[in-house]
Design a protein around this motif. Sequence first.
Motif, mmCIF file in Angstrom:
data_model
loop_
_atom_site.group_PDB
_atom_site.id
_atom_site.type_symbol
_atom_site.label_atom_id
_atom_site.label_comp_id
_atom_site.label_asym_id
_atom_site.label_seq_id
_atom_site.Cartn_x
_atom_site.Cartn_y
_atom_site.Cartn_z
ATOM 1 N N ASP A 289 0.729 -0.957 -0.140
ATOM 2 C CA ASP A 289 0.421 0.108 0.073
ATOM 3 C C ASP A 289 0.620 0.863 0.012
ATOM 4 N N VAL A 290 1.143 2.218 -1.015
ATOM 5 C CA VAL A 290 1.529 3.398 -0.912
ATOM 6 C C VAL A 290 1.123 4.312 -1.601
ATOM 7 N N ALA A 291 0.504 5.256 -0.520
ATOM 8 C CA ALA A 291 -0.085 6.199 -0.412
ATOM 9 C C ALA A 291 -1.307 6.178 -0.411
ATOM 10 N N LYS A 292 -2.310 6.807 -1.994
ATOM 11 C CA LYS A 292 -3.679 6.199 -2.306
ATOM 12 C C LYS A 292 -3.553 4.877 -3.591
ATOM 13 N N HIS A 293 -2.151 4.526 -3.609
ATOM 14 C CA HIS A 293 -2.311 3.395 -4.776
ATOM 15 C C HIS A 293 -1.444 1.516 -3.830
ATOM 16 N N HIS A 294 -2.176 0.853 -4.827
ATOM 17 C CA HIS A 294 -1.269 -0.171 -4.054
ATOM 18 C C HIS A 294 -1.195 -1.390 -5.348
ATOM 19 N N LEU A 295 0.053 -1.684 -4.788
ATOM 20 C CA LEU A 295 0.615 -2.982 -5.402
ATOM 21 C C LEU A 295 0.985 -4.503 -4.578
ATOM 22 N N ASP A 296 0.806 -5.235 -6.381
ATOM 23 C CA ASP A 296 1.227 -6.534 -5.770
ATOM 24 C C ASP A 296 1.470 -6.624 -6.727
ATOM 25 N N ALA A 297 3.228 -7.604 -5.914
ATOM 26 C CA ALA A 297 4.041 -8.431 -7.117
ATOM 27 C C ALA A 297 3.309 -9.942 -6.942
ATOM 28 N N ALA A 298 3.628 -10.523 -7.859
ATOM 29 C CA ALA A 298 3.193 -11.958 -8.318
ATOM 30 C C ALA A 298 3.862 -13.374 -9.447
ATOM 31 N N TYR A 299 4.571 -13.955 -8.473
ATOM 32 C CA TYR A 299 5.148 -14.809 -9.637
ATOM 33 C C TYR A 299 5.642 -14.248 -11.182
ATOM 34 N N GLY A 300 6.641 -12.660 -10.354
ATOM 35 C CA GLY A 300 7.407 -12.570 -11.669
ATOM 36 C C GLY A 300 6.346 -10.955 -12.218
ATOM 37 N N LYS A 301 5.153 -10.920 -12.422
ATOM 38 C CA LYS A 301 4.175 -9.881 -12.081
ATOM 39 C C LYS A 301 3.701 -8.897 -11.762
ATOM 40 N N LEU A 302 4.096 -8.031 -12.158
ATOM 41 C CA LEU A 302 3.688 -6.313 -10.777
ATOM 42 C C LEU A 302 2.317 -5.847 -11.523
ATOM 43 N N TYR A 303 0.958 -5.584 -10.340
ATOM 44 C CA TYR A 303 -0.135 -4.987 -10.631
ATOM 45 C C TYR A 303 -0.592 -3.909 -9.951
ATOM 46 N N VAL A 304 -0.366 -3.073 -10.755
ATOM 47 C CA VAL A 304 -1.042 -1.510 -10.086
ATOM 48 C C VAL A 304 -2.418 -1.114 -10.286
ATOM 49 N N ASP A 305 -2.618 -0.559 -9.266
ATOM 50 C CA ASP A 305 -4.573 -0.675 -8.457
ATOM 51 C C ASP A 305 -4.964 -1.603 -9.531
ATOM 52 N N ALA A 306 -4.912 -2.317 -9.423
ATOM 53 C CA ALA A 306 -5.652 -3.559 -9.736
ATOM 54 C C ALA A 306 -7.232 -3.911 -9.837
ATOM 55 N N PRO A 307 -8.445 -3.424 -9.802
ATOM 56 C CA PRO A 307 -9.714 -3.623 -9.186
ATOM 57 C C PRO A 307 -9.652 -4.706 -8.723
ATOM 58 N N ARG A 308 -10.811 -4.231 -7.134
ATOM 59 C CA ARG A 308 -10.455 -5.336 -6.539
ATOM 60 C C ARG A 308 -12.346 -5.775 -6.575
#
Length: 429
Positions: A289-308
């Motif tokens: 969780d960074v400021a108003k954003h969220h990042l997810d790192a999974a299996y060599g892939k980066l997700y930026v503000d992926a919708p829930r």
Amino acid sequence: MLSGNDLLHDFALDPKAPLIVAVSGGVDSMVLLNLLSQTTHPLIAATFDHQMRATSGDDVQLVEDYAKQLGVTVVAGEWLRKADQTVSEATARTARYQFLADTAHRYHSQYLVLAHHGDDQLEGILLQLARSGNVMAMSGMQPSRPLGDLQVLRPLLHFSKADLHAYAEKHHVPYSVDQTNADDTIARNRVRHLVTPVLKDLNAGVLLHTQRFSESLEALIQLATPGLQALVPKPEMRTDWTSLLKQTAGVQRLVLEQYLQAFHIQIPAQVITQVLQALAQAKGNKHFDVAKHHLDAAYGKLYVDAPRAIRQPELPLSVDDTWHELADGRMIGLFHDARNATLAYVPAKPVVIRQKVAGDYVALPNGHHKKLQPWLIGQKVPQFRRDDLLVADQDFQLVWVEIPTHPELFQTRQTDIIQAVLALKKTGK
């Protein structure tokens, strides 16, 4: 000290081009005004009262009086701020530059001339090193740099504060002294009083070396930028980082910082390191969780503000060749044939569309059963997606799971088994 014309020689300006000179009343800008008054350029001395000190009005008067003595037009402005407006060095700078830009447009000038000098350059680079070490911001101030439709000129970068004081004394240039310059609770003042004297004692040419470093680093950044941009992925919600893992950690850091800039995301250096470490792992998930954003790192892939996912109530479906709306606005249905957007073949019986719950099992094509959670881990589905996946429940077994890599669980296609088509589309249009 050079003459005014020598000072501007490298900028190759039209000798009649009007110049907006930012003048605070301090020795730097008053000397700059004196030097430029020797040129053929029409000058406008722009002085801005930040109203942050009780004596700031006296500084404005000093500038006006000296400009009049030199025969220079002067424009004074003041910071008219709301009572609840944040007052900081950054907000004051923004207000000042807006005033300077407005003055330039008013007088049809393309140039703002600022009095930053060699000591300012050294202090700024040291502060940037202490605060972040971000190489892209370490080149400091350049002699000429665009600012919107204007050009900022800094002709004094090759001169020291001592040079300016000596010139002011020799040529009787008046100036004011900002008493806050003695306040060592201010970071820049601590560097000025405690650090730069040590460096000057080590080598009297440190200011010249600093300017050389600044110009060389800026040139290297310009040369390297095309290669860096070629590595930066397109700014998408999901980015495969595996091809970048062969690059050094330093290159990956620069690429990630540039990539996140497209989303207007700035995160601390230690978090950048943690994200890169998570991306380098062959398995597992890491959420940031960074400021108003969220990042997810999974299996060599980066997700930026992926919708829930939106919570989906249970939705019973029959093979009725009809579209039904999901909670997130998409449409889903069971059809007798594959004329629609086919997702999976399922047994031709009613299903319930829902989100996964603890204890779910999947019925695999080989006839075996497996708990859904470890099966999803095996399919390398990120944690944030596992929690909200849609599934199709048929007779208390899952015959479809919403993942792109393995959507069909019921895959028997003998002609003697009646099958239905599960279809999904983005909108009801």
